[in-house]
Motif scaffolding. Structure first.
Motif, PDB file in Angstrom:
ATOM      1  N   PHE A  53      82.200  40.360  51.888  1.00  6.85           N
ATOM      2  CA  PHE A  53      82.434  40.405  50.453  1.00  6.85           C
ATOM      3  C   PHE A  53      83.101  39.111  50.016  1.00  6.85           C
ATOM      4  N   THR A  54      82.532  38.459  49.048  1.00  5.63           N
ATOM      5  CA  THR A  54      83.078  37.196  48.562  1.00  5.63           C
ATOM      6  C   THR A  54      83.435  37.270  47.092  1.00  5.63           C
ATOM      7  N   GLY A  55      83.545  38.480  46.568  1.00  6.71           N
ATOM      8  CA  GLY A  55      83.867  38.627  45.156  1.00  6.71           C
ATOM      9  C   GLY A  55      82.638  38.605  44.271  1.00  6.71           C
ATOM     10  N   GLN A  56      81.473  38.545  44.905  1.00  5.69           N
ATOM     11  CA  GLN A  56      80.218  38.531  44.151  1.00  5.69           C
ATOM     12  C   GLN A  56      79.780  39.949  43.833  1.00  5.69           C
ATOM     13  N   ASP A  57      78.773  40.023  43.013  1.00  8.63           N
ATOM     14  CA  ASP A  57      78.158  41.296  42.698  1.00  8.63           C
ATOM     15  C   ASP A  57      77.648  41.941  43.982  1.00  8.63           C
ATOM     16  N   LYS A  58      77.794  43.246  44.115  1.00  4.63           N
ATOM     17  CA  LYS A  58      77.398  43.926  45.351  1.00  4.63           C
ATOM     18  C   LYS A  58      75.917  43.751  45.651  1.00  4.63           C
ATOM     19  N   TYR A  59      75.085  43.510  44.668  1.00  4.76           N
ATOM     20  CA  TYR A  59      73.658  43.348  44.929  1.00  4.76           C
ATOM     21  C   TYR A  59      73.359  42.014  45.600  1.00  4.76           C
ATOM     22  N   GLU A  60      74.151  40.979  45.320  1.00  4.41           N
ATOM     23  CA  GLU A  60      73.998  39.710  46.030  1.00  4.41           C
ATOM     24  C   GLU A  60      74.388  39.903  47.488  1.00  4.41           C
ATOM     25  N   GLN A  61      75.432  40.666  47.716  1.00  2.57           N
ATOM     26  CA  GLN A  61      75.888  40.971  49.059  1.00  2.57           C
ATOM     27  C   GLN A  61      74.805  41.733  49.816  1.00  2.57           C
ATOM     28  N   TRP A  62      74.180  42.700  49.154  1.00  3.24           N
ATOM     29  CA  TRP A  62      73.126  43.493  49.764  1.00  3.24           C
ATOM     30  C   TRP A  62      71.941  42.597  50.126  1.00  3.24           C
ATOM     31  N   GLY A  63      71.632  41.625  49.275  1.00  2.00           N
ATOM     32  CA  GLY A  63      70.552  40.688  49.571  1.00  2.00           C
ATOM     33  C   GLY A  63      70.837  39.898  50.845  1.00  2.00           C
ATOM     34  N   GLU A  64      72.089  39.507  51.040  1.00  2.00           N
ATOM     35  CA  GLU A  64      72.469  38.778  52.252  1.00  2.00           C
ATOM     36  C   GLU A  64      72.326  39.676  53.482  1.00  2.00           C
ATOM     37  N   ALA A  65      72.741  40.933  53.360  1.00  2.00           N
ATOM     38  CA  ALA A  65      72.604  41.878  54.469  1.00  2.00           C
ATOM     39  C   ALA A  65      71.128  42.124  54.776  1.00  2.00           C
ATOM     40  N   GLN A  66      70.312  42.266  53.747  1.00  2.00           N
ATOM     41  CA  GLN A  66      68.878  42.475  53.959  1.00  2.00           C
ATOM     42  C   GLN A  66      68.233  41.260  54.625  1.00  2.00           C
ATOM     43  N   ALA A  67      68.642  40.065  54.239  1.00  2.00           N
ATOM     44  CA  ALA A  67      68.082  38.857  54.849  1.00  2.00           C
ATOM     45  C   ALA A  67      68.385  38.808  56.343  1.00  2.00           C
ATOM     46  N   LEU A  68      69.607  39.160  56.735  1.00  2.00           N
ATOM     47  CA  LEU A  68      69.957  39.193  58.154  1.00  2.00           C
ATOM     48  C   LEU A  68      69.164  40.292  58.861  1.00  2.00           C
ATOM     49  N   ALA A  69      69.052  41.461  58.242  1.00  2.90           N
ATOM     50  CA  ALA A  69      68.280  42.560  58.842  1.00  2.90           C
ATOM     51  C   ALA A  69      66.837  42.123  59.064  1.00  2.90           C
ATOM     52  N   ASN A  70      66.250  41.413  58.111  1.00  2.00           N
ATOM     53  CA  ASN A  70      64.878  40.938  58.260  1.00  2.00           C
ATOM     54  C   ASN A  70      64.745  39.963  59.420  1.00  2.00           C
ATOM     55  N   LYS A  71      65.738  39.098  59.611  1.00  2.00           N
ATOM     56  CA  LYS A  71      65.721  38.172  60.747  1.00  2.00           C
ATOM     57  C   LYS A  71      65.760  38.931  62.067  1.00  2.00           C
ATOM     58  N   LEU A  72      66.592  39.967  62.113  1.00  2.00           N
ATOM     59  CA  LEU A  72      66.697  40.766  63.329  1.00  2.00           C
ATOM     60  C   LEU A  72      65.371  41.477  63.620  1.00  2.00           C
ATOM     61  N   MET A  73      64.753  42.016  62.580  1.00  2.00           N
ATOM     62  CA  MET A  73      63.461  42.677  62.759  1.00  2.00           C
ATOM     63  C   MET A  73      62.383  41.684  63.191  1.00  2.00           C
ATOM     64  N   ASP A  74      62.449  40.460  62.671  1.00  2.00           N
ATOM     65  CA  ASP A  74      61.477  39.433  63.063  1.00  2.00           C
ATOM     66  C   ASP A  74      61.561  39.120  64.552  1.00  2.00           C
ATOM     67  N   VAL A  75      62.755  39.233  65.126  1.00  2.00           N
ATOM     68  CA  VAL A  75      62.932  39.013  66.563  1.00  2.00           C
ATOM     69  C   VAL A  75      62.331  40.181  67.350  1.00  2.00           C
ATOM     70  N   LEU A  76      62.559  41.394  66.880  1.00  2.00           N
ATOM     71  CA  LEU A  76      62.175  42.587  67.627  1.00  2.00           C
ATOM     72  C   LEU A  76      60.711  42.983  67.471  1.00  2.00           C
ATOM     73  N   GLU A  77      60.138  42.726  66.320  1.00  3.20           N
ATOM     74  CA  GLU A  77      58.765  43.189  66.048  1.00  3.20           C
ATOM     75  C   GLU A  77      57.733  42.678  67.061  1.00  3.20           C
ATOM     76  N   PRO A  78      57.739  41.387  67.434  1.00  4.99           N
ATOM     77  CA  PRO A  78      56.749  40.932  68.416  1.00  4.99           C
ATOM     78  C   PRO A  78      56.899  41.588  69.791  1.00  4.99           C
ATOM     79  N   LEU A  79      58.036  42.218  70.036  1.00  2.00           N
ATOM     80  CA  LEU A  79      58.276  42.897  71.310  1.00  2.00           C
ATOM     81  C   LEU A  79      57.744  44.332  71.294  1.00  2.00           C
TER      82      LEU A  79
END
Length: 113
Positions: A53-79
Motif C-alpha cells: 500500500f502506497t497511499g494510492q487508490d486500492k484499484y491501482e494496488q490491485w492492478g499491481e497484484a494482478q500484474a505479479l500474479a500474471n507473471k507467476l502464471m506465465d512461468v507456470l503455464e508452460p509447465l
C-alpha cells in the motif's frame, strides 16, 4: 506445505521468484509479493499475491497484484499447470494452481494424460 504447494514454490523459485514465508492478514499491503500454501481444493496450491500500500487508490494496488500474479502464471503455464482464479480478493489477487502431476487440470476437467 502440501506437495502441490512445494512443487509450485520450487518452480517459481527456479524462475527467480521468491515466495514470502507467509502472508497473514496483518502482512497484507506491507510488501509486494506472494505466498504459496495448500489450497482447500484437492491437489492444488493457493497462490496469494498482495501489493504494498502506497497511499494510492486500492484499484491501482490491485492492478499491481494482478500484474505479479500474471507473471507467476506465465512461468507456470508452460509447465502444464492449470489455474482457477479466486474471486472477491481485491485488492489482493489469488489463484489455485494445479500442477500437471495432480491429474485433472481443474476439478471440472478430464485428465490430459
Amino acid at each position: 506445505m502440501s506437495e502441490a504447494a512445494a512443487w509450485v514454490t520450487q518452480q517459481l523459485a527456479a524462475a527467480g521468484f521468491t515466495a514470502l514465508p507467509s502472508l497473514r492478514p496483518g502482512e497484507y499491503f506491507k510488501t509486494t509479493g506472494f505466498a504459496v500454501a495448500a489450497s482447500s481444493a484437492a491437489n492444488a496450491a493457493r497462490v496469494t499475491v498482495t501489493a504494498r500500500f502506497t497511499g494510492q487508490d486500492k484499484y491501482e494496488q490491485w492492478g499491481e497484484a494482478q500484474a505479479l500474479a500474471n507473471k507467476l502464471m506465465d512461468v507456470l503455464e508452460p509447465l502444464g499447470v492449470g489455474f482457477e482464479e479466486i474471486e472477491g480478493r481485491e485488492p489482493n489477487c489469488a489463484f489455485d494452481a494445479y500442477p500437471p502431476s495432480a491429474g485433472p487440470v481443474r476439478p471440472d476437467e478430464e485428465p490430459t494424460t
